[in-house]
Write a protein that holds these residues in place. Structure first.
Motif, PDB file in Angstrom:
ATOM      1  N   UNK A 204      -0.642   6.340   1.861  1.00  0.00           N
ATOM      2  CA  UNK A 204      -1.073   5.041   2.131  1.00  0.00           C
ATOM      3  C   UNK A 204      -1.036   3.921   0.983  1.00  0.00           C
ATOM      4  N   UNK A 205      -1.377   4.369   0.052  1.00  0.00           N
ATOM      5  CA  UNK A 205      -1.412   3.772  -1.189  1.00  0.00           C
ATOM      6  C   UNK A 205       0.095   3.290  -1.587  1.00  0.00           C
ATOM      7  N   UNK A 206       0.833   4.352  -1.813  1.00  0.00           N
ATOM      8  CA  UNK A 206       2.340   4.167  -1.982  1.00  0.00           C
ATOM      9  C   UNK A 206       3.061   3.188  -1.239  1.00  0.00           C
TER      10      UNK A 206
ATOM     11  N   UNK B 108      -6.294  -4.245  -0.962  1.00  0.00           N
ATOM     12  CA  UNK B 108      -5.828  -4.401   0.209  1.00  0.00           C
ATOM     13  C   UNK B 108      -5.538  -3.143   1.080  1.00  0.00           C
ATOM     14  N   UNK B 109      -5.006  -2.218   0.366  1.00  0.00           N
ATOM     15  CA  UNK B 109      -4.715  -0.732   0.727  1.00  0.00           C
ATOM     16  C   UNK B 109      -5.999  -0.123   1.066  1.00  0.00           C
TER      17      UNK B 109
ATOM     18  N   UNK C 233      -0.632  -6.689  -8.198  1.00  0.00           N
ATOM     19  CA  UNK C 233      -0.893  -5.344  -7.973  1.00  0.00           C
ATOM     20  C   UNK C 233      -2.223  -5.208  -7.693  1.00  0.00           C
ATOM     21  N   UNK C 234      -3.008  -5.720  -8.548  1.00  0.00           N
ATOM     22  CA  UNK C 234      -4.615  -5.473  -7.868  1.00  0.00           C
ATOM     23  C   UNK C 234      -4.969  -5.785  -6.571  1.00  0.00           C
ATOM     24  N   UNK C 235      -4.238  -6.962  -6.141  1.00  0.00           N
ATOM     25  CA  UNK C 235      -4.416  -7.394  -4.744  1.00  0.00           C
ATOM     26  C   UNK C 235      -3.878  -6.326  -3.852  1.00  0.00           C
TER      27      UNK C 235
ATOM     28  N   UNK D 183     -14.894   2.278  -6.392  1.00  0.00           N
ATOM     29  CA  UNK D 183     -13.638   2.441  -6.564  1.00  0.00           C
ATOM     30  C   UNK D 183     -12.919   1.207  -7.001  1.00  0.00           C
ATOM     31  N   UNK D 184     -12.063   1.001  -7.961  1.00  0.00           N
ATOM     32  CA  UNK D 184     -11.468  -0.188  -8.448  1.00  0.00           C
ATOM     33  C   UNK D 184     -10.092  -0.046  -9.403  1.00  0.00           C
ATOM     34  N   UNK D 185      -9.671  -0.959 -10.143  1.00  0.00           N
ATOM     35  CA  UNK D 185      -8.618  -0.716 -10.811  1.00  0.00           C
ATOM     36  C   UNK D 185      -9.052  -1.184 -12.264  1.00  0.00           C
TER      37      UNK D 185
END
Length: 322
Positions: free
Chosen positions: A82-84, A272-273, A266-268, A256-258
Motif C-alpha cells: 500500500x505504501x508503494x 496519508x498512506x 514525500x512526508x505527506x 511510527x514516522x519519518x
C-alpha cells in the motif's frame, strides 16, 4: 530475490544522503546540534533549504526489533505494498536487530520510515531526527500497553519483593517497558536497585525475556504485555507458563514516522498512506489484531510521550547522541 535481500545495495546508495548537517544557530531544546525546532513541537524541523531534503527512489522501512524479524516482514507486507502505491516508490523492509542499530540507521540516512518502540522514541527523535506522527489503536481509539513483571509458576516468586537476592531479566537499556519504567518503579515503589538488591541480565528483546521466563531460564523479567499477548496467540508460549506479579499504568506503544529530511511532499504522502490503509483482511490485521489493534491514529510526540520523558528524567537518562 526478496526486497530485504536488496537492502545492502540500497544502504550503500543511501549513504549519499547521509552527510550530517552543520550545526545551526536556532532553537532546538534537547535535539542534537544538527537539528532545529523553531515551532516548539520537540521534533526536528524539515530542512528549509531544498538542497538538504532527500527524495530517494527506494524507501527503507524498519519495525522496532522486539521479536523475530521474519515474522514481521510478513506481517508488514500488505501495508508496504500500500505504501508503494501511495508514494510511487519501491519500499524495502529492513530487519533491524537492536534499538541502537535502528537509531543509527536513521541518523546516518539509511532509514526513512520506522516504528520505534516506546523507550527508544525520545532517542530517535533527538539523535536521529525522527518525526513520529501515528500509533496503532483499537477500533474504539484506545491504545497503549502495560509493563508487566512476570515469573514462572515454579520460581517461588509470588510478589515483587521476592525478586530480591535473585536475578531479573531486562531487554535493553533503551526500552521503556523492558528497562526504564521497571527500574524507576522498582526503585520508587519497592526500594530495589539493580546490582544491589538483585542481579540484572539483558536478553536483548521482549520475546527473549518472555521465552526465557517460560522456559525457566530467568526467574523474573520486565516485558511489554502486548508482546506476550501476541506470542500467546501464536502459540509460541502457553498462558500457564507465565505468572504476572506487577502491571504498570498504560504507556504509548510503538510510534511510527519519518526521517526529518525527506521532502515535505514525500512526508505527506507517507503520512496519508498510514491513515488511508484499510486493515481488514490484511497481514497487518492478522498479526496486530491479536493485540486488539485495527487502525492507525494521529498522535503527537510532545503530548503522548510526556510520561516517557518523565520516566527518563527520573532515571537520569540523557538524550545526548553517543
Amino acid at each position: 530475490m526478496t526486497k530485504s535481500h536488496l537492502l545492502g545495495a540500497v544502504a550503500l546508495a543511501a549513504l549519499a544522503f547521509a552527510m550530517p548537517a552543520a550545526a545551526q544557530d536556532c532553537e532546538r531544546g534537547d535535539l542534537d546540534d544538527r537539528y532545529c525546532d523553531t515551532d516548539g513541537d520537540l521534533l526536528a524541523d524539515i530542512p528549509t533549504d531544498a538542497a538538504d531534503q532527500v527524495d530517494p527512489d527506494t524507501l527503507i522501512f524498519a519495525y522496532t526489533p522486539v521479536e523475530d524479524p521474519a515474522v514481521y516482514e510478513t506481517a508488514w507486507a500488505d501495508f508496504l505494498t500500500h505504501l508503494e502505491a501511495a508514494t510511487g516508490k519501491d519500499v524495502v523492509f529492513f530487519p533491524v536487530q537492536n534499538n541502537a542499530a535502528q537509531i543509527e540507521a536513521m541518523r546516518s540516512g539509511r532509514l526513512h520510515i520506522a516504528g520505534f518502540n516506546t523507550g527508544s522514541n525520545p532517542l530517535a527523535v533527538n539523535c536521529a531526527g525522527f518525526r513520529p506522527f501515528t500509533i496503532m489503536a483499537a477500533e474504539d481509539g484506545t491504545f497503549g500497553y502495560e509493563m508487566e513483571i512476570i515469573t514462572h509458576p515454579d520460581s517461588g516468586i509470588t510478589e515483587v519483593a521476592d525478586i530480591a537476592g535473585g536475578q531479573m531479566a531486562f531487554t535493553s537499556e533503551t526500552s521503556n517497558s523492558g528497562f526504564k519504567a521497571p527500574s524507576a518503579i522498582l526503585s520508587s515503589e519497592f526500594g530495589m536497585t539493580a546490582g544491589e538488591d538483585f542481579e540484572p541480565v539483558f536478553s536483548g528483546k521482549h520475546d527473549n525475556s518472555i521465552l526465557g521466563v517460560a522456559n525457566k531460564d530467568y526467574p523474573a523479567a520486565a516485558i511489554a504485555n502486548t508482546v506476550k499477548t501476541r506470542m500467546t496467540e501464536r502459540g509460541v508460549i502457553e498462558a500457564d507458563q507465565i505468572v504476572t506479579i506487577y502491571t504498570s499504568q498504560t504507556f504509548p506503544t510503538t510510534g511510527y514516522g519519518t526521517a526529518h529530511n525527506l521532502t515535505p511532499e514525500l512526508q505527506t504522502a507517507i503520512r496519508d498512506a498510514f491513515f488511508s490503509f484499510d486493515w481488514a483482511g490484511t497481514s497487518l490485521e492478522e498479526e496486530f489484531g491479536k493485540g486488539g489493534e485495527s487502525q492507525f491514529i494521529e498522535m503527537t510526540y510532545q503530548e503522548f510521550w510526556d510520561v516517557i520523558r518523565k520516566i527518563d528524567a527520573a532515571n537520569g537518562v540523557s538524550y545526548a547522541c553517543e
